[in-house]
Write a protein that holds these residues in place. Structure first.
Motif, PDB file in Angstrom:
ATOM      1  N   LEU A  32       0.826  -1.203   0.000  1.00  0.00           N
ATOM      2  CA  LEU A  32       0.000   0.000   0.000  1.00  0.00           C
ATOM      3  C   LEU A  32       0.862   1.256   0.000  1.00  0.00           C
ATOM      4  O   LEU A  32       0.623   2.184  -0.784  1.00  0.00           O
ATOM      5  N   VAL A  33       1.861   1.296   0.866  1.00  0.00           N
ATOM      6  CA  VAL A  33       2.748   2.460   0.950  1.00  0.00           C
ATOM      7  C   VAL A  33       3.512   2.636  -0.357  1.00  0.00           C
ATOM      8  O   VAL A  33       3.590   3.747  -0.902  1.00  0.00           O
ATOM      9  N   VAL A  56       7.028   2.796   6.780  1.00  0.00           N
ATOM     10  CA  VAL A  56       6.705   1.447   7.250  1.00  0.00           C
ATOM     11  C   VAL A  56       7.433   1.082   8.541  1.00  0.00           C
ATOM     12  O   VAL A  56       7.190   0.012   9.091  1.00  0.00           O
ATOM     13  N   ARG A  57       8.274   1.953   9.048  1.00  0.00           N
ATOM     14  CA  ARG A  57       8.948   1.655  10.326  1.00  0.00           C
ATOM     15  C   ARG A  57       7.911   1.622  11.440  1.00  0.00           C
ATOM     16  O   ARG A  57       6.804   2.159  11.315  1.00  0.00           O
ATOM     17  N   ALA A  58       8.271   0.989  12.527  1.00  0.00           N
ATOM     18  CA  ALA A  58       7.318   0.761  13.621  1.00  0.00           C
ATOM     19  C   ALA A  58       6.731   2.059  14.167  1.00  0.00           C
ATOM     20  O   ALA A  58       5.519   2.129  14.424  1.00  0.00           O
ATOM     21  N   GLY A  59       7.538   3.088  14.346  1.00  0.00           N
ATOM     22  CA  GLY A  59       7.027   4.351  14.884  1.00  0.00           C
ATOM     23  C   GLY A  59       5.964   4.967  13.997  1.00  0.00           C
ATOM     24  O   GLY A  59       4.934   5.457  14.485  1.00  0.00           O
ATOM     25  N   ALA A  65      -1.735   3.644  13.299  1.00  0.00           N
ATOM     26  CA  ALA A  65      -2.735   2.910  14.064  1.00  0.00           C
ATOM     27  C   ALA A  65      -3.598   3.858  14.888  1.00  0.00           C
ATOM     28  O   ALA A  65      -4.825   3.685  14.964  1.00  0.00           O
ATOM     29  N   GLN A  66      -2.982   4.853  15.481  1.00  0.00           N
ATOM     30  CA  GLN A  66      -3.735   5.807  16.291  1.00  0.00           C
ATOM     31  C   GLN A  66      -4.749   6.581  15.451  1.00  0.00           C
ATOM     32  O   GLN A  66      -5.822   6.940  15.942  1.00  0.00           O
ATOM     33  N   ARG A  67      -4.432   6.818  14.186  1.00  0.00           N
ATOM     34  CA  ARG A  67      -5.352   7.547  13.311  1.00  0.00           C
ATOM     35  C   ARG A  67      -6.622   6.751  13.015  1.00  0.00           C
ATOM     36  O   ARG A  67      -7.697   7.319  12.865  1.00  0.00           O
ATOM     37  N   ILE A  68      -6.472   5.427  12.900  1.00  0.00           N
ATOM     38  CA  ILE A  68      -7.634   4.628  12.485  1.00  0.00           C
ATOM     39  C   ILE A  68      -8.369   3.952  13.642  1.00  0.00           C
ATOM     40  O   ILE A  68      -9.484   3.482  13.451  1.00  0.00           O
ATOM     41  N   PHE A 126      -6.567   2.760   4.848  1.00  0.00           N
ATOM     42  CA  PHE A 126      -5.277   3.282   4.394  1.00  0.00           C
ATOM     43  C   PHE A 126      -5.420   4.722   3.912  1.00  0.00           C
ATOM     44  O   PHE A 126      -4.514   5.526   4.085  1.00  0.00           O
ATOM     45  N   ASP A 127      -6.549   5.059   3.324  1.00  0.00           N
ATOM     46  CA  ASP A 127      -6.787   6.433   2.878  1.00  0.00           C
ATOM     47  C   ASP A 127      -6.723   7.403   4.060  1.00  0.00           C
ATOM     48  O   ASP A 127      -6.149   8.481   3.951  1.00  0.00           O
ATOM     49  N   VAL A 128      -7.279   7.005   5.182  1.00  0.00           N
ATOM     50  CA  VAL A 128      -7.211   7.839   6.390  1.00  0.00           C
ATOM     51  C   VAL A 128      -5.760   8.001   6.833  1.00  0.00           C
ATOM     52  O   VAL A 128      -5.315   9.085   7.193  1.00  0.00           O
ATOM     53  N   ILE A 129      -5.022   6.908   6.790  1.00  0.00           N
ATOM     54  CA  ILE A 129      -3.606   6.947   7.161  1.00  0.00           C
ATOM     55  C   ILE A 129      -2.826   7.833   6.207  1.00  0.00           C
ATOM     56  O   ILE A 129      -2.026   8.677   6.625  1.00  0.00           O
ATOM     57  N   ALA A 130      -3.053   7.659   4.907  1.00  0.00           N
ATOM     58  CA  ALA A 130      -2.284   8.388   3.886  1.00  0.00           C
ATOM     59  C   ALA A 130      -2.529   9.895   3.930  1.00  0.00           C
ATOM     60  O   ALA A 130      -1.675  10.669   3.487  1.00  0.00           O
TER      61      ALA A 130
END
Length: 133
Positions: A32-33, A56-59, A65-68, A126-130
């Motif tokens: 996706l990224v 894609v790093r953990a941080g 994750a917090q966004r979704i 993913f759209d929310v994340i992006a």
């Protein structure tokens, strides 16, 4: 078997460990990224790689994750919770234990959605994340 679009029933998916779901979800999230970055414009291969690594790093996954989290259904929250509570053998030095747990949870969620063939839901989350990229 179609490994690109595996067809597993709910019972087979439920038998998978959270770390197995995260293993699949790690690849899904990276695709996706990579797709987002490659389709987004005129970046060089070097820039694509460095931007991908940063996202894609953990941080970065913990922030994603917090966004979704507020948008997840009850079933999705359960998968996320199990992924967060999974006990991986190692944690990268670049991430805290909490960040790595959230990243694993995000990957487990994306792996679960992928195996359930919920592609529209994957794209919506993913759209929310992006939007934060």
């Amino acid at each position: 078997m179609d490994y690109l679009h595996p067809k597993l029933d709910d019972a087979a998916i439920a038998r998978m460990s959270s770390l197995a779901l995260a293993h699949v979800g790690d690849a899904v999230y990276e695709v996706l990224v990579r797709s987002y970055l490659a389709c987004g414009g005129t970046q060089t291969a070097r820039n694509l790689h460095s931007h991908t690594i940063a996202l894609v790093r953990a941080g970065a996954q913990a922030q994603a994750a917090q966004r979704i989290l507020p948008l997840l259904t009850e079933a999705e929250r359960e998968v996320y919770r199990h992924g967060r509570n999974a006990k991986p053998k190692t944690v990268p030095k670049s991430a805290s234990v909490a960040e790595y747990a959230q990243a694993t949870a995000l990957e487990a969620l994306f792996g679960w959605l992928y195996l359930k063939q919920q592609y529209d839901r994957i794209n919506a989350l993913f759209d929310v994340i992006a939007q934060a990229f």
